[in-house]
Design a protein around this motif. Structure first.
Motif, PDB file in Angstrom:
ATOM      1  N   SER A   1      62.838  58.062  49.296  1.00 44.44           N
ATOM      2  CA  SER A   1      61.402  57.818  49.447  1.00 44.44           C
ATOM      3  C   SER A   1      61.210  56.398  49.990  1.00 44.44           C
ATOM      4  O   SER A   1      60.218  55.743  49.714  1.00 44.44           O
ATOM      5  CB  SER A   1      60.679  57.994  48.108  1.00 44.44           C
ATOM      6  OG  SER A   1      61.182  57.073  47.144  1.00 44.44           O
TER       7      SER A   1
ATOM      8  N   VAL B   1      57.270  55.451  54.166  1.00 41.70           N
ATOM      9  CA  VAL B   1      56.044  56.206  53.888  1.00 41.70           C
ATOM     10  C   VAL B   1      56.263  57.685  54.173  1.00 41.70           C
ATOM     11  O   VAL B   1      55.917  58.545  53.363  1.00 41.70           O
ATOM     12  CB  VAL B   1      54.857  55.640  54.717  1.00 41.70           C
ATOM     13  CG1 VAL B   1      53.668  56.592  54.682  1.00 41.70           C
ATOM     14  CG2 VAL B   1      54.469  54.265  54.211  1.00 41.70           C
TER      15      VAL B   1
ATOM     16  N   ALA C   1      58.686  59.295  51.634  1.00 41.87           N
ATOM     17  CA  ALA C   1      58.034  59.388  50.320  1.00 41.87           C
ATOM     18  C   ALA C   1      57.021  60.528  50.311  1.00 41.87           C
ATOM     19  O   ALA C   1      56.960  61.304  49.349  1.00 41.87           O
ATOM     20  CB  ALA C   1      57.360  58.066  49.966  1.00 41.87           C
ATOM     21  N   ALA C   2      56.244  60.643  51.377  1.00 36.05           N
ATOM     22  CA  ALA C   2      55.239  61.718  51.450  1.00 36.05           C
ATOM     23  C   ALA C   2      55.906  63.090  51.431  1.00 36.05           C
ATOM     24  O   ALA C   2      55.426  64.003  50.754  1.00 36.05           O
ATOM     25  CB  ALA C   2      54.385  61.542  52.703  1.00 36.05           C
TER      26      ALA C   2
ATOM     27  N   ILE D   1      50.549  57.233  50.080  1.00 33.70           N
ATOM     28  CA  ILE D   1      51.672  56.388  49.648  1.00 33.70           C
ATOM     29  C   ILE D   1      51.173  54.943  49.658  1.00 33.70           C
ATOM     30  O   ILE D   1      50.670  54.453  50.669  1.00 33.70           O
ATOM     31  CB  ILE D   1      52.888  56.545  50.595  1.00 33.70           C
ATOM     32  CG1 ILE D   1      53.351  58.007  50.649  1.00 33.70           C
ATOM     33  CG2 ILE D   1      54.014  55.593  50.182  1.00 33.70           C
ATOM     34  CD1 ILE D   1      53.733  58.623  49.308  1.00 33.70           C
TER      35      ILE D   1
ATOM     36  N   LYS E   1      52.091  51.574  50.031  1.00 28.73           N
ATOM     37  CA  LYS E   1      53.223  50.763  50.482  1.00 28.73           C
ATOM     38  C   LYS E   1      52.991  49.291  50.141  1.00 28.73           C
ATOM     39  O   LYS E   1      51.855  48.813  50.142  1.00 28.73           O
ATOM     40  CB  LYS E   1      53.458  50.948  51.980  1.00 28.73           C
ATOM     41  CG  LYS E   1      52.305  50.516  52.879  1.00 28.73           C
ATOM     42  CD  LYS E   1      52.600  50.851  54.327  1.00 28.73           C
ATOM     43  CE  LYS E   1      51.427  50.498  55.226  1.00 28.73           C
ATOM     44  NZ  LYS E   1      51.677  50.903  56.615  1.00 28.73           N
TER      45      LYS E   1
ATOM     46  N   GLY F   1      49.306  54.180  53.098  1.00 26.97           N
ATOM     47  CA  GLY F   1      50.387  54.511  54.019  1.00 26.97           C
ATOM     48  C   GLY F   1      50.006  54.551  55.481  1.00 26.97           C
ATOM     49  O   GLY F   1      50.854  54.359  56.348  1.00 26.97           O
TER      50      GLY F   1
ATOM     51  N   ALA G   1      58.870  56.751  42.471  1.00 26.43           N
ATOM     52  CA  ALA G   1      57.432  56.528  42.655  1.00 26.43           C
ATOM     53  C   ALA G   1      56.741  56.814  41.330  1.00 26.43           C
ATOM     54  O   ALA G   1      57.357  57.322  40.393  1.00 26.43           O
ATOM     55  CB  ALA G   1      56.870  57.445  43.744  1.00 26.43           C
TER      56      ALA G   1
ATOM     57  N   GLU H   1      52.592  58.129  40.142  1.00 28.90           N
ATOM     58  CA  GLU H   1      51.223  58.449  40.561  1.00 28.90           C
ATOM     59  C   GLU H   1      50.267  57.700  39.637  1.00 28.90           C
ATOM     60  O   GLU H   1      50.314  57.863  38.424  1.00 28.90           O
ATOM     61  CB  GLU H   1      50.959  59.953  40.491  1.00 28.90           C
ATOM     62  CG  GLU H   1      49.592  60.318  41.030  1.00 28.90           C
ATOM     63  CD  GLU H   1      49.350  61.822  41.111  1.00 28.90           C
ATOM     64  OE1 GLU H   1      48.363  62.211  41.751  1.00 28.90           O
ATOM     65  OE2 GLU H   1      50.147  62.595  40.536  1.00 28.90           O
TER      66      GLU H   1
END
Length: 157
Positions: free
Chosen positions: A26, A29, A32-33, A43, A45, A62, A131, A133
């Motif tokens: 990830s 961007v 990771a998405a 995302i 960043k 992102g 990551a 959320e």
């Protein structure tokens, strides 16, 4: 390892189990998405800069890019990103896992306005495959940001 520092940081809030560790990278961007199955713009960043000796971390959406004019108006100097070799030493996290949590002392964290259009976003957690959320109020709280700034372009056109 930086992810361990971030886990310890979130443990004080009882949120260490909300950190997502993925099998795939990830570190960008786009990656990771894909890994998180979300839009790249969600995302969060973390971009690192040297502002005449002060280390800045700007967390942006992102799809946002630094606007040099806005950056100079906000910080009084030209935008100069840290080199890849400097990031881990100065921020405390390696490129691909840079995040606003458990950073080195003296790092100034700012959140860009480009993030405010989302209910939740996904910042990294110290490694190139992690990551979390967070809601925007949570990001604001846990990043210990100094303030919100408007230094990006490309996301609201």
């Amino acid at each position: 390892m930086a992810i361990e520092k971030v886990k310890a940081y979130f443990k004080q809030y009882g949120m260490e189990n909300q950190i997502i560790e993925m099998d795939e990278s990830s570190a960008t961007v786009e990656l990771a998405a894909q890994a998180l199955k979300c839009e790249p713009k969600r995302i969060a960043k973390s971009l690192s800069f040297n502002a005449e000796g002060t280390v800045l971390l700007i967390v942006a959406a992102g799809d946002a890019k630094i606007d040099n004019r806005k950056y100079k108006e906000e910080f009084g100097t030209k935008a100069k990103m840290l080199g890849a070799s400097e990031v881990e030493t100065l921020i405390g996290h390696a490129v691909g896992g840079v995040c606003p949590f458990a950073v080195n002392e003296g790092v100034h964290v700012y959140l860009d306005e480009s993030l405010k259009r989302f209910v939740t976003v996904f910042p990294a957690c110290g490694s190139g495959n992690s990551a979390i959320e967070l809601t925007i109020p949570e990001l604001e709280e846990f990043s210990k940001c100094l303030k919100w700034v408007d230094v990006c372009k490309g996301w609201n056109e």
